[in-house]
Motif scaffolding. Sequence first.
Motif, PDB file in Angstrom:
ATOM      1  N   MET A 167     -45.102 -39.762 -43.461  1.00  0.00           N
ATOM      2  CA  MET A 167     -45.697 -39.813 -42.140  1.00  0.00           C
ATOM      3  C   MET A 167     -44.709 -40.378 -41.127  1.00  0.00           C
ATOM      4  O   MET A 167     -44.555 -39.848 -40.017  1.00  0.00           O
ATOM      5  CB  MET A 167     -46.952 -40.681 -42.179  1.00  0.00           C
ATOM      6  N   GLY A 168     -44.032 -41.456 -41.513  1.00  0.00           N
ATOM      7  CA  GLY A 168     -43.069 -42.083 -40.606  1.00  0.00           C
ATOM      8  C   GLY A 168     -41.963 -41.133 -40.203  1.00  0.00           C
ATOM      9  O   GLY A 168     -41.532 -41.101 -39.035  1.00  0.00           O
ATOM     10  N   GLU A 169     -41.474 -40.350 -41.160  1.00  0.00           N
ATOM     11  CA  GLU A 169     -40.410 -39.385 -40.867  1.00  0.00           C
ATOM     12  C   GLU A 169     -40.889 -38.328 -39.884  1.00  0.00           C
ATOM     13  O   GLU A 169     -40.164 -37.937 -38.959  1.00  0.00           O
ATOM     14  CB  GLU A 169     -39.950 -38.719 -42.167  1.00  0.00           C
ATOM     15  N   ARG A 170     -42.119 -37.853 -40.060  1.00  0.00           N
ATOM     16  CA  ARG A 170     -42.656 -36.811 -39.185  1.00  0.00           C
ATOM     17  C   ARG A 170     -42.939 -37.341 -37.789  1.00  0.00           C
ATOM     18  O   ARG A 170     -42.718 -36.646 -36.786  1.00  0.00           O
ATOM     19  CB  ARG A 170     -43.919 -36.200 -39.818  1.00  0.00           C
ATOM     20  N   ILE A 171     -43.437 -38.564 -37.714  1.00  0.00           N
ATOM     21  CA  ILE A 171     -43.696 -39.148 -36.400  1.00  0.00           C
ATOM     22  C   ILE A 171     -42.385 -39.385 -35.658  1.00  0.00           C
ATOM     23  O   ILE A 171     -42.274 -39.129 -34.451  1.00  0.00           O
ATOM     24  CB  ILE A 171     -44.502 -40.459 -36.532  1.00  0.00           C
ATOM     25  N   HIS A 172     -41.374 -39.846 -36.377  1.00  0.00           N
ATOM     26  CA  HIS A 172     -40.062 -40.048 -35.756  1.00  0.00           C
ATOM     27  C   HIS A 172     -39.532 -38.722 -35.208  1.00  0.00           C
ATOM     28  O   HIS A 172     -39.042 -38.659 -34.068  1.00  0.00           O
ATOM     29  CB  HIS A 172     -39.070 -40.621 -36.770  1.00  0.00           C
ATOM     30  N   ALA A 173     -39.653 -37.666 -35.996  1.00  0.00           N
ATOM     31  CA  ALA A 173     -39.193 -36.345 -35.565  1.00  0.00           C
ATOM     32  C   ALA A 173     -39.956 -35.892 -34.330  1.00  0.00           C
ATOM     33  O   ALA A 173     -39.390 -35.233 -33.439  1.00  0.00           O
ATOM     34  CB  ALA A 173     -39.353 -35.335 -36.702  1.00  0.00           C
ATOM     35  N   TYR A 174     -41.239 -36.248 -34.249  1.00  0.00           N
ATOM     36  CA  TYR A 174     -42.047 -35.860 -33.097  1.00  0.00           C
ATOM     37  C   TYR A 174     -41.544 -36.566 -31.842  1.00  0.00           C
ATOM     38  O   TYR A 174     -41.431 -35.956 -30.775  1.00  0.00           O
ATOM     39  CB  TYR A 174     -43.517 -36.179 -33.338  1.00  0.00           C
ATOM     40  N   LEU A 219     -39.438 -34.917 -28.191  1.00  0.00           N
ATOM     41  CA  LEU A 219     -39.778 -35.142 -26.785  1.00  0.00           C
ATOM     42  C   LEU A 219     -38.538 -35.368 -25.936  1.00  0.00           C
ATOM     43  O   LEU A 219     -38.645 -35.619 -24.731  1.00  0.00           O
ATOM     44  CB  LEU A 219     -40.718 -36.346 -26.657  1.00  0.00           C
ATOM     45  N   GLY A 220     -37.376 -35.284 -26.580  1.00  0.00           N
ATOM     46  CA  GLY A 220     -36.126 -35.457 -25.858  1.00  0.00           C
ATOM     47  C   GLY A 220     -35.520 -36.840 -25.962  1.00  0.00           C
ATOM     48  O   GLY A 220     -34.547 -37.162 -25.272  1.00  0.00           O
ATOM     49  N   LEU A 221     -36.085 -37.664 -26.840  1.00  0.00           N
ATOM     50  CA  LEU A 221     -35.571 -39.020 -27.032  1.00  0.00           C
ATOM     51  C   LEU A 221     -34.440 -39.020 -28.054  1.00  0.00           C
ATOM     52  O   LEU A 221     -34.406 -38.182 -28.956  1.00  0.00           O
ATOM     53  CB  LEU A 221     -36.691 -39.940 -27.517  1.00  0.00           C
ATOM     54  N   SER A 222     -33.539 -39.989 -27.921  1.00  0.00           N
ATOM     55  CA  SER A 222     -32.523 -40.172 -28.947  1.00  0.00           C
ATOM     56  C   SER A 222     -33.182 -40.801 -30.163  1.00  0.00           C
ATOM     57  O   SER A 222     -34.313 -41.302 -30.086  1.00  0.00           O
ATOM     58  CB  SER A 222     -31.420 -41.093 -28.433  1.00  0.00           C
ATOM     59  N   HIS A 223     -32.490 -40.789 -31.298  1.00  0.00           N
ATOM     60  CA  HIS A 223     -33.064 -41.394 -32.503  1.00  0.00           C
ATOM     61  C   HIS A 223     -33.327 -42.881 -32.282  1.00  0.00           C
ATOM     62  O   HIS A 223     -34.353 -43.409 -32.730  1.00  0.00           O
ATOM     63  CB  HIS A 223     -32.115 -41.191 -33.693  1.00  0.00           C
ATOM     64  N   GLU A 224     -32.433 -43.540 -31.562  1.00  0.00           N
ATOM     65  CA  GLU A 224     -32.616 -44.970 -31.299  1.00  0.00           C
ATOM     66  C   GLU A 224     -33.829 -45.204 -30.407  1.00  0.00           C
ATOM     67  O   GLU A 224     -34.650 -46.091 -30.663  1.00  0.00           O
ATOM     68  CB  GLU A 224     -31.362 -45.544 -30.635  1.00  0.00           C
ATOM     69  N   LYS A 283     -48.434 -56.071 -53.303  1.00  0.00           N
ATOM     70  CA  LYS A 283     -47.248 -56.899 -53.043  1.00  0.00           C
ATOM     71  C   LYS A 283     -46.046 -56.412 -53.845  1.00  0.00           C
ATOM     72  O   LYS A 283     -46.135 -56.172 -55.046  1.00  0.00           O
ATOM     73  CB  LYS A 283     -47.558 -58.350 -53.392  1.00  0.00           C
ATOM     74  N   GLY A 284     -44.925 -56.253 -53.149  1.00  0.00           N
ATOM     75  CA  GLY A 284     -43.678 -55.840 -53.803  1.00  0.00           C
ATOM     76  C   GLY A 284     -43.344 -54.375 -53.596  1.00  0.00           C
ATOM     77  O   GLY A 284     -42.180 -53.987 -53.718  1.00  0.00           O
ATOM     78  N   LEU A 285     -44.357 -53.552 -53.284  1.00  0.00           N
ATOM     79  CA  LEU A 285     -44.094 -52.140 -53.008  1.00  0.00           C
ATOM     80  C   LEU A 285     -43.597 -51.977 -51.578  1.00  0.00           C
ATOM     81  O   LEU A 285     -43.715 -52.885 -50.758  1.00  0.00           O
ATOM     82  CB  LEU A 285     -45.352 -51.304 -53.221  1.00  0.00           C
ATOM     83  N   GLU A 286     -43.046 -50.811 -51.283  1.00  0.00           N
ATOM     84  CA  GLU A 286     -42.575 -50.529 -49.932  1.00  0.00           C
ATOM     85  C   GLU A 286     -43.586 -49.686 -49.169  1.00  0.00           C
ATOM     86  O   GLU A 286     -44.239 -48.818 -49.734  1.00  0.00           O
ATOM     87  CB  GLU A 286     -41.235 -49.775 -49.965  1.00  0.00           C
ATOM     88  N   GLY A 287     -43.707 -49.971 -47.892  1.00  0.00           N
ATOM     89  CA  GLY A 287     -44.545 -49.175 -47.014  1.00  0.00           C
ATOM     90  C   GLY A 287     -43.841 -48.999 -45.686  1.00  0.00           C
ATOM     91  O   GLY A 287     -42.815 -49.637 -45.428  1.00  0.00           O
ATOM     92  N   VAL A 288     -44.367 -48.135 -44.859  1.00  0.00           N
ATOM     93  CA  VAL A 288     -43.787 -47.885 -43.537  1.00  0.00           C
ATOM     94  C   VAL A 288     -44.816 -48.214 -42.476  1.00  0.00           C
ATOM     95  O   VAL A 288     -45.939 -47.727 -42.511  1.00  0.00           O
ATOM     96  CB  VAL A 288     -43.327 -46.418 -43.392  1.00  0.00           C
ATOM     97  N   GLU A 289     -44.431 -49.073 -41.535  1.00  0.00           N
ATOM     98  CA  GLU A 289     -45.284 -49.422 -40.410  1.00  0.00           C
ATOM     99  C   GLU A 289     -44.474 -49.286 -39.137  1.00  0.00           C
ATOM    100  O   GLU A 289     -43.405 -49.883 -39.003  1.00  0.00           O
ATOM    101  CB  GLU A 289     -45.814 -50.853 -40.539  1.00  0.00           C
ATOM    102  N   GLY A 290     -44.973 -48.491 -38.216  1.00  0.00           N
ATOM    103  CA  GLY A 290     -44.253 -48.302 -36.964  1.00  0.00           C
ATOM    104  C   GLY A 290     -42.879 -47.706 -37.150  1.00  0.00           C
ATOM    105  O   GLY A 290     -41.976 -47.939 -36.347  1.00  0.00           O
ATOM    106  N   GLY A 291     -42.706 -46.937 -38.228  1.00  0.00           N
ATOM    107  CA  GLY A 291     -41.431 -46.287 -38.494  1.00  0.00           C
ATOM    108  C   GLY A 291     -40.441 -47.149 -39.251  1.00  0.00           C
ATOM    109  O   GLY A 291     -39.361 -46.676 -39.615  1.00  0.00           O
TER     110      GLY A 291
END
Length: 263
Positions: free
Chosen positions: A30-37, A41-46, A216-224
Amino acid sequence: MATSKDDRPIVWFDIDNTLYSASAKISHAMGERIHAYFVSLGLSHEEASELHLRYYTQYGLALRGLTRHHDVDPLDFDKKCDGSIPLEEMISFSSELRKLFEDIDRSKVRVWALTNAYKHASPYTLIICQRLTNNEQHAQRVLRILKLDDLVEGLVYCDYTVKDFVCKPEPEYYNMAMAKAGLSDPSKCYFVDDNRGNVDAARALGWAHCVHFCEKGLEGVEGGRILQIDNERAPGAPDNDIIDISTLEELRKVWPEIFKQSE
């Protein structure tokens, strides 16, 4: 003839990263797709990374920021982000999870899902779960894959078709959920969610039985951002009686009163 009001307590289950493990890495996809979205919109990756995190932190959902500050069609976002994730390849049916839901005593409580995901557009922000159609969206897809759709009586979700829709952890979202379910007493709410902020918000509104699902200990993505899941509290976080669990099976011990009694 007037119908009697159903005043049974409600057990509210969050869906994503609660009904399935964060190890499925759906939050990563999900994080990867939202970042791509954002980039589309014309934004840089940063710039995309910065705005993604800012909107998630400020609004609880990146899409809330996109719809408020950019000319974005929320249904287009849903199609390209949530809708494009190959859920069938990433999560699967668990007989143990289904048995947990089957063992909940429906004479005592109702079982509903409470999610920030979207569901196929309808005239209401609530559906009573029926056999799902080909128009199903993310929340329904997860319930179907996990074979829980027939065991969840109601689904409260973010209606992206409504201007300035509300989402967790906004108080208006929880109040809306109770209103849609016909429940006026927050002390009759049981709630489990993987996001501690969502759980704290519910508890602050008087939802009496709140549990934090924490792998606890697993990885997740929040806000990219990729983060290691933990139960550390942020500075200034409320001091409350929230219980942490690492598996949903632990609910049998935390909430024994909602389960069928063994003979």
